[in-house]
Motif scaffolding. Structure first.
Motif, PDB file in Angstrom:
ATOM      1  N   LEU A 161      -9.046 -13.610 -15.725  1.00 48.61           N
ATOM      2  CA  LEU A 161      -9.773 -12.547 -15.029  1.00 48.61           C
ATOM      3  C   LEU A 161     -10.103 -12.946 -13.595  1.00 48.61           C
ATOM      4  CD1 LEU A 161     -12.142 -11.435 -17.927  1.00 48.61           C
ATOM      5  CD2 LEU A 161     -10.492  -9.953 -16.766  1.00 48.61           C
ATOM      6  N   ARG A 162     -10.525 -14.187 -13.414  1.00 49.32           N
ATOM      7  CA  ARG A 162     -10.886 -14.644 -12.068  1.00 49.32           C
ATOM      8  C   ARG A 162      -9.674 -14.613 -11.136  1.00 49.32           C
ATOM      9  NH1 ARG A 162     -14.488 -19.860 -11.839  1.00 49.32           N
ATOM     10  NH2 ARG A 162     -12.652 -20.771 -12.804  1.00 49.32           N
ATOM     11  N   ALA A 163      -8.487 -14.840 -11.682  1.00 44.43           N
ATOM     12  CA  ALA A 163      -7.275 -14.792 -10.860  1.00 44.43           C
ATOM     13  C   ALA A 163      -7.005 -13.384 -10.338  1.00 44.43           C
ATOM     14  CB  ALA A 163      -6.073 -15.292 -11.669  1.00 44.43           C
ATOM     15  N   MET A 164      -7.598 -12.375 -10.973  1.00 45.53           N
ATOM     16  CA  MET A 164      -7.416 -10.986 -10.530  1.00 45.53           C
ATOM     17  C   MET A 164      -8.373 -10.592  -9.409  1.00 45.53           C
ATOM     18  SD  MET A 164      -6.892  -8.900 -14.084  1.00 45.53           S
ATOM     19  CE  MET A 164      -5.389  -9.064 -15.055  1.00 45.53           C
ATOM     20  N   LEU A 165      -9.292 -11.468  -9.044  1.00 47.84           N
ATOM     21  CA  LEU A 165     -10.315 -11.117  -8.056  1.00 47.84           C
ATOM     22  C   LEU A 165      -9.743 -10.553  -6.757  1.00 47.84           C
ATOM     23  CD1 LEU A 165     -13.264 -11.035  -7.104  1.00 47.84           C
ATOM     24  CD2 LEU A 165     -13.025 -13.444  -6.441  1.00 47.84           C
ATOM     25  N   PRO A 166      -8.725 -11.145  -6.150  1.00 49.09           N
ATOM     26  CA  PRO A 166      -8.220 -10.567  -4.893  1.00 49.09           C
ATOM     27  C   PRO A 166      -7.727  -9.135  -5.031  1.00 49.09           C
ATOM     28  CG  PRO A 166      -7.407 -12.813  -5.180  1.00 49.09           C
ATOM     29  CD  PRO A 166      -8.033 -12.415  -6.483  1.00 49.09           C
ATOM     30  N   ILE A 167      -7.056  -8.840  -6.147  1.00 50.45           N
ATOM     31  CA  ILE A 167      -6.561  -7.476  -6.370  1.00 50.45           C
ATOM     32  C   ILE A 167      -7.720  -6.516  -6.566  1.00 50.45           C
ATOM     33  CG2 ILE A 167      -5.226  -5.987  -7.910  1.00 50.45           C
ATOM     34  CD1 ILE A 167      -3.502  -8.450  -8.573  1.00 50.45           C
ATOM     35  N   LEU A 168      -8.670  -6.902  -7.434  1.00 45.72           N
ATOM     36  CA  LEU A 168      -9.804  -6.031  -7.718  1.00 45.72           C
ATOM     37  C   LEU A 168     -10.662  -5.809  -6.479  1.00 45.72           C
ATOM     38  CD1 LEU A 168     -10.820  -7.445 -11.205  1.00 45.72           C
ATOM     39  CD2 LEU A 168      -9.883  -5.188 -10.732  1.00 45.72           C
ATOM     40  N   ALA A 169     -10.867  -6.863  -5.697  1.00 41.64           N
ATOM     41  CA  ALA A 169     -11.696  -6.745  -4.494  1.00 41.64           C
ATOM     42  C   ALA A 169     -11.061  -5.793  -3.484  1.00 41.64           C
ATOM     43  CB  ALA A 169     -11.920  -8.116  -3.877  1.00 41.64           C
ATOM     44  N   ALA A 170      -9.772  -5.969  -3.234  1.00 46.55           N
ATOM     45  CA  ALA A 170      -9.085  -5.101  -2.272  1.00 46.55           C
ATOM     46  C   ALA A 170      -9.093  -3.653  -2.753  1.00 46.55           C
ATOM     47  CB  ALA A 170      -7.658  -5.586  -2.068  1.00 46.55           C
ATOM     48  N   SER A 171      -8.887  -3.463  -4.050  1.00 46.45           N
ATOM     49  CA  SER A 171      -8.850  -2.112  -4.593  1.00 46.45           C
ATOM     50  C   SER A 171     -10.218  -1.446  -4.538  1.00 46.45           C
ATOM     51  CB  SER A 171      -8.352  -2.152  -6.039  1.00 46.45           C
ATOM     52  OG  SER A 171      -8.395  -0.876  -6.617  1.00 46.45           O
ATOM     53  N   HIS A 175     -11.212   1.968  -2.656  1.00 41.46           N
ATOM     54  CA  HIS A 175     -11.823   3.079  -3.382  1.00 41.46           C
ATOM     55  C   HIS A 175     -13.159   3.458  -2.748  1.00 41.46           C
ATOM     56  CE1 HIS A 175     -12.760   5.650  -6.805  1.00 41.46           C
ATOM     57  NE2 HIS A 175     -13.926   5.030  -6.940  1.00 41.46           N
ATOM     58  N   TRP A 176     -13.960   2.462  -2.396  1.00 40.07           N
ATOM     59  CA  TRP A 176     -15.270   2.716  -1.794  1.00 40.07           C
ATOM     60  C   TRP A 176     -15.123   3.449  -0.454  1.00 40.07           C
ATOM     61  CZ3 TRP A 176     -20.054   3.383  -2.889  1.00 40.07           C
ATOM     62  CH2 TRP A 176     -21.037   3.274  -1.910  1.00 40.07           C
TER      63      TRP A 176
END
Length: 267
Positions: A161-171, A175-176
């Protein structure tokens, strides 16, 4: 197969930015790394009410509790505190962020404000969350929860999950930007810090500024020693403040202090 699932989830996240079912796309991506029972995402700020980005627990959460949470109980949530603090970006277990007596606090055990808020009370075995800074003084929390009867997130799941942080943060930032309208979208919102307003609505002018500072930390689950360290005063001074808070409010316990706070939010 896993690579296809992951790439499809990333594509879905890109496509859903700014639309109503964005949260489902968030969950689809996160589920590539680990399973979970519930999820939610909020945008928090010290100057504005929270914004619900994703509600992934409506079927199991009491809507009255969620309403109380949004009206002010979120101010006691460790993930709120992390979201409005500098340098907290990352993936966290709730217990890493919680104050020293959080799991003994009335808030952690209260189903009146948010039955999913604690990973040692209510319905959960664990809650973990991504903390992601946003523009305009906001910060996002995307939480994943597992119900009691299951297992906490293990080290391998947490790392995936932590490895997904860059993708989730950018997304989430994309979205915001689409749903908030940038800084212009916040025009006309109250400038007074929400925490200050909420606590004054509950306790009025009955407490001094120093007593307000202590009362907030008591409600968030800090011990007297932790309060002393946070405020740069002695533990003895904290105990004097605590006694004076109870006397001024006509109460005799921390439980009564919490109940007064919650009763106001539930009105």
């Amino acid at each position: 197969m896993i690579a296809e699932q992951f790439s499809g989830a990333v594509a879905g996240l890109i496509e859903k930015a700014g639309v109503a079912d964005y949260g489902a796309a968030l969950d689809r991506l996160a589920s590539c790394a680990a399973g979970f029972d519930m999820s939610c995402a909020f945008a928090f700020s010290t100057g504005h009410a929270p914004v619900v980005i994703h509600d992934g627990y409506s079927e199991t959460v009491d809507r009255r509790a969620l309403r109380s949470y949004l009206r002010g109980a979120y101010l006691l949530d460790p993930f709120y505190q992390a979201s409005v603090s500098a340098g907290a970006e990352g993936l966290w277990r709730m217990r890493e962020l919680a104050p020293d007596q959080f799991y003994d606090s009335d808030f952690a055990w209260s189903r009146e404000v948010h039955p999913c808020i604690s990973d040692e009370a209510g319905t959960l075995v664990e809650e973990i969350g991504f903390v992601i800074p946003l523009p305009d003084g906001f910060g996002a929390t995307y939480s994943l929860m597992r119900n009691r009867g299951g297992q906490p997130f293990d080290a391998a799941e947490f790392q995936r999950l932590r490895a997904m942080l860059p993708i989730l943060a950018a997304s989430l930032r994309q979205h915001w930007a689409l749903i908030s309208g940038g800084a212009g979208g916040m025009a006309g919102m109250p400038a007074r810090p929400v925490a200050e307003r909420v606590f004054h609505e509950v306790f009025g002018d009955q407490l001094t500024p120093a007593q307000y500072a202590v009362a907030k930390l008591i409600l968030r689950g800090h011990s007297s020693l932790s309060i002393a360290e946070n405020l740069g005063i002695t533990e003895g001074t904290v105990k004097i403040h605590r006694s004076n808070i109870y006397r001024r409010l006509g109460i005799s316990s921390q439980g009564e202090l919490f109940q007064r706070f919650i009763n106001h939010l539930a009105d």
